[in-house]
Design a protein around this motif. Structure first.
Motif, PDB file in Angstrom:
ATOM      1  N   PRO A 216       0.406  -1.276   0.433  1.00  0.00           N
ATOM      2  CA  PRO A 216      -0.072   0.124   0.096  1.00  0.00           C
ATOM      3  C   PRO A 216       0.978   1.528   0.454  1.00  0.00           C
ATOM      4  O   PRO A 216       2.157   1.609   0.462  1.00  0.00           O
ATOM      5  N   MET A 217       0.497   2.132  -0.245  1.00  0.00           N
ATOM      6  CA  MET A 217       0.711   3.646  -0.776  1.00  0.00           C
ATOM      7  C   MET A 217       0.452   4.637  -0.167  1.00  0.00           C
ATOM      8  O   MET A 217       1.022   5.460   0.627  1.00  0.00           O
ATOM      9  N   ARG A 265       5.733 -10.979  15.211  1.00  0.00           N
ATOM     10  CA  ARG A 265       5.698 -10.559  13.849  1.00  0.00           C
ATOM     11  C   ARG A 265       4.942  -9.837  13.530  1.00  0.00           C
ATOM     12  O   ARG A 265       4.588  -8.694  12.296  1.00  0.00           O
ATOM     13  N   GLN A 266       3.118 -10.161  13.681  1.00  0.00           N
ATOM     14  CA  GLN A 266       2.296 -10.565  13.098  1.00  0.00           C
ATOM     15  C   GLN A 266       2.198  -8.476  13.614  1.00  0.00           C
ATOM     16  O   GLN A 266       1.762  -7.990  12.669  1.00  0.00           O
ATOM     17  N   ARG A 267       2.645  -8.201  14.950  1.00  0.00           N
ATOM     18  CA  ARG A 267       2.536  -6.773  15.325  1.00  0.00           C
ATOM     19  C   ARG A 267       3.359  -5.769  14.640  1.00  0.00           C
ATOM     20  O   ARG A 267       2.938  -5.088  13.999  1.00  0.00           O
ATOM     21  N   VAL A 268       4.891  -6.677  14.076  1.00  0.00           N
ATOM     22  CA  VAL A 268       4.992  -5.571  13.936  1.00  0.00           C
ATOM     23  C   VAL A 268       5.031  -5.301  11.480  1.00  0.00           C
ATOM     24  O   VAL A 268       5.421  -4.787  11.445  1.00  0.00           O
ATOM     25  N   TRP A 269       5.157  -6.293  11.365  1.00  0.00           N
ATOM     26  CA  TRP A 269       4.281  -6.244  10.032  1.00  0.00           C
ATOM     27  C   TRP A 269       3.197  -5.213  10.080  1.00  0.00           C
ATOM     28  O   TRP A 269       3.078  -4.450   9.581  1.00  0.00           O
ATOM     29  N   ARG A 274       0.625  -0.923   7.373  1.00  0.00           N
ATOM     30  CA  ARG A 274      -0.199   0.277   7.744  1.00  0.00           C
ATOM     31  C   ARG A 274       0.771   1.510   7.698  1.00  0.00           C
ATOM     32  O   ARG A 274      -0.102   2.675   7.504  1.00  0.00           O
ATOM     33  N   ARG A 275       1.598   1.879   8.051  1.00  0.00           N
ATOM     34  CA  ARG A 275       2.422   3.656   7.334  1.00  0.00           C
ATOM     35  C   ARG A 275       2.904   3.319   6.116  1.00  0.00           C
ATOM     36  O   ARG A 275       2.359   4.543   5.744  1.00  0.00           O
ATOM     37  N   LEU A 282      11.126  -2.224   4.545  1.00  0.00           N
ATOM     38  CA  LEU A 282      12.767  -2.205   4.960  1.00  0.00           C
ATOM     39  C   LEU A 282      12.210  -2.086   6.305  1.00  0.00           C
ATOM     40  O   LEU A 282      13.430  -1.885   6.932  1.00  0.00           O
ATOM     41  N   GLY A 283      11.388  -1.370   7.315  1.00  0.00           N
ATOM     42  CA  GLY A 283      11.304  -1.223   8.412  1.00  0.00           C
ATOM     43  C   GLY A 283      10.332  -2.584   9.296  1.00  0.00           C
ATOM     44  O   GLY A 283      10.756  -2.407  10.218  1.00  0.00           O
ATOM     45  N   SER A 284      11.294  -3.916   8.805  1.00  0.00           N
ATOM     46  CA  SER A 284      10.640  -4.653   9.453  1.00  0.00           C
ATOM     47  C   SER A 284      11.552  -5.743  10.496  1.00  0.00           C
ATOM     48  O   SER A 284      11.425  -5.926  10.677  1.00  0.00           O
TER      49      SER A 284
END
Length: 537
Positions: A216-217, A265-269, A274-275, A282-284
């Motif tokens: 998502p953009m 992991r699910q929370r991080v992803w 959402r960001r 790159l941020g996971s």
């Protein structure tokens, strides 16, 4: 040889008017060099000078897809998180106005030959319209996206409807309303064209070889209040960009996927999903493009999120298959707004059967099925990274053509210099972080390094600076070795030239990130280690 009277002489000739060319011209003039910029398009902007296909917009967000000069950003306000090509063209008009570039730019001027003259230690640059320029330095800023990759499909010339490559889309808008539209390709361009055409066309068929693992953009409009609230932070954002591996102010995780529980992991992803933008990739987790198991886990998350947006099971099987046909993140991630919802519409068909040929009115696939169209959008991208450099007839010492030198493999030192081509520098080219970064911050670092070379050369009264052959070979091996430690080398993409028929398959980009790259470049400049230098006689 043309007479000297017909040759325009400058200290430096800059080829290409995108971010790299504009910044080079600005820096050169500020530091007392006479320079001219040659641009094939009728305006500044690089790829944005010509890209105008439906939905064309950048995938790096404001404010850091732009120049860090306060004179530029303090007098400019973006209106969208991810600007469209129209706004980017306006931005380059603003840049031109602030820096006063156009007085030293020749537009609609295509370079077709760049020759080294060893006797005079100069370069002779020729253009398609017969102009000649002589310079001490040649600075190639053609970027990654200049030479279109046009597929060779049987019968393309027989098609009587409209056919446009996305890299050469007409400036006058093409009316897609009520039309039967074919889209060939599912890269970033294919996704953007699909998102627009599905809303207005009577029928859309997208021909894909492999699905696009787009993320998502999170596109949105930006208010003036938000702009002015954020302006005090902009210098810090640009500074963060230049210190990050990707040129993006993202906090890259050092954690590995299975360091965390399934729940974590699910929370991080989910948080990075959402960001929007490149945050998910790159941020996971740090090992997503290194470990197959980690990659499979990330793909499972992506697939679950994507399948929930597609109601048609047949389309879901093509677009989000149970088994990924390539590793997630091993192609440049595409950002989408509503691509999967558009694919799900009843007026849209997704075809993954190869195209066999064109007829006068349509396309035939290898299973013998024919579909008729009014408009065909050829979204097959570019001969990226090296294609633009090979269009200019660059000939170094003893007339060695750059294309011939690179026939068996690209070789550069630091991605910016080439043995046998003294006083020639490349911006945003092969064997540099280039397309693995947000362009403008990285381009500024490269251009500033090149300026430092020229200043040091001028101060020390050196006629030429040239990469040493052994250093060039070592840099090539270093670049390929870094890539070999990742899953990226197992995926066919334009990162390794696999999208262009007949192009040597080799990883073309430097995966060490911006800070490591810049440190290597600065160390090589300290005592000219890596370079052969020749004093002025």
């Amino acid at each position: 040889m043309p007479s000297a009277a017909n040759i325009v002489e400058r200290d430096a000739v800059v080829i290409g008017g995108g971010f790299g060319g504009c910044y080079l011209l600005h820096l050169l003039r500020k530091n007392g060099y006479s320079a001219i910029l040659l641009e094939a398009a009728p305006r500044l902007g690089g790829v944005w000078a010509t890209s105008c296909y439906p939905g064309a917009r950048v995938d790096c967000e404001l404010p850091y897809y732009g120049f860090s000069d306060p004179a530029i950003w303090s007098t400019w306000n973006w209106t969208e998180r991810f600007p469209s090509y129209k706004e980017l063209r306006d931005y380059f008009t603003h840049v031109d106005k602030v820096w006063g570039l156009s007085k030293d730019v020749l537009f609609n001027t295509r370079v077709n030959q760049v020759e080294r003259e060893d006797t005079s230690n100069t370069w002779l640059i020729s253009t398609a319209d017969g102009q000649r320029f002589r310079s001490t330095w040649t600075l190639a800023a053609t970027g990654t996206s200049f030479k279109p990759n046009v597929p060779d499909i049987k019968g393309m010339d027989r098609f009587t409807g409209q056919m446009h490559h996305s890299a050469a889309w007409p400036e006058e808008p093409v009316d897609l309303s009520g039309k039967r539209v074919a889209i060939i390709g599912a890269g970033s361009t294919g996704i953007q064209v699909m998102q627009e055409s599905a809303k207005v066309a009577s029928r859309v068929v997208q021909y894909i070889r492999t699905p696009n693992f787009a993320v998502p953009m999170r596109q949105r409009k930006i208010t003036q209040d938000e702009i002015y609230h954020s302006k005090p932070h902009i210098p810090h954002v640009f500074n963060a960009c230049k210190q990050s591996p990707s040129g993006l102010p993202l906090s890259r995780s050092t954690r590995k996927t299975f360091d965390d529980s399934e729940e974590e992991r699910q929370r991080v992803w989910e948080e990075n999903w959402r960001r929007g933008g490149f945050n998910f990739g790159l941020g996971s987790y740090a090992d997503t493009i290194i470990s197959k198991e980690a990659n499979h886990a990330a793909y499972a998350f992506w697939r679950a999120k994507t399948k929930a947006r597609i109601t048609d099971p047949q389309k879901a099987d093509i677009l989000a298959p149970e088994t990924a046909p390539y590793f997630l993140g091993t192609k440049r991630p595409s950002l989408e707004q509503d691509y999967f919802e558009m694919c799900d519409r009843p007026n849209v068909e997704i075809v993954n059967n190869p195209i066999a040929e064109f007829t006068e009115t349509g396309i035939v696939t290898e299973d013998g099925k024919t579909k008729e169209f009014d408009i065909v959008a050829v979204c097959t991208g570019y001969d990226a990274v090296t294609g633009g450099l090979r269009t200019m007839g660059i000939k170094g010492r003893k007339g060695l053509d750059l294309g011939d030198k690179w026939k068996d493999g690209v070789s550069t030192f630091l991605g910016m210099t080439v043995a046998g081509y003294p006083n020639m520098f490349i911006v945003y080219g092969p064997q540099a972080p280039t397309s693995l970064t947000n362009g403008p911050p990285f381009i500024e670092l490269q251009c500033e390094w090149i300026l430092n070379v020229l200043n040091k050369q001028r101060d020390e009264k050196l006629a030429t600076v040239e990469a040493k052959k052994e250093k060039e070979e070592a840099w090539r091996e270093h670049t390929l070795d870094l890539a070999s430690k990742t899953l990226s080398i197992q995926t066919d993409s334009w990162w390794n030239g696999a999208n262009v028929k007949g192009k040597k398959r080799e990883f073309l980009l430097y995966m060490g990130g911006m800070p490591v790259f810049l440190d290597a470049a600065n160390k090589a400049l300290e005592d000219w280690s890596g370079f052969g230098v020749k004093p002025v006689s």
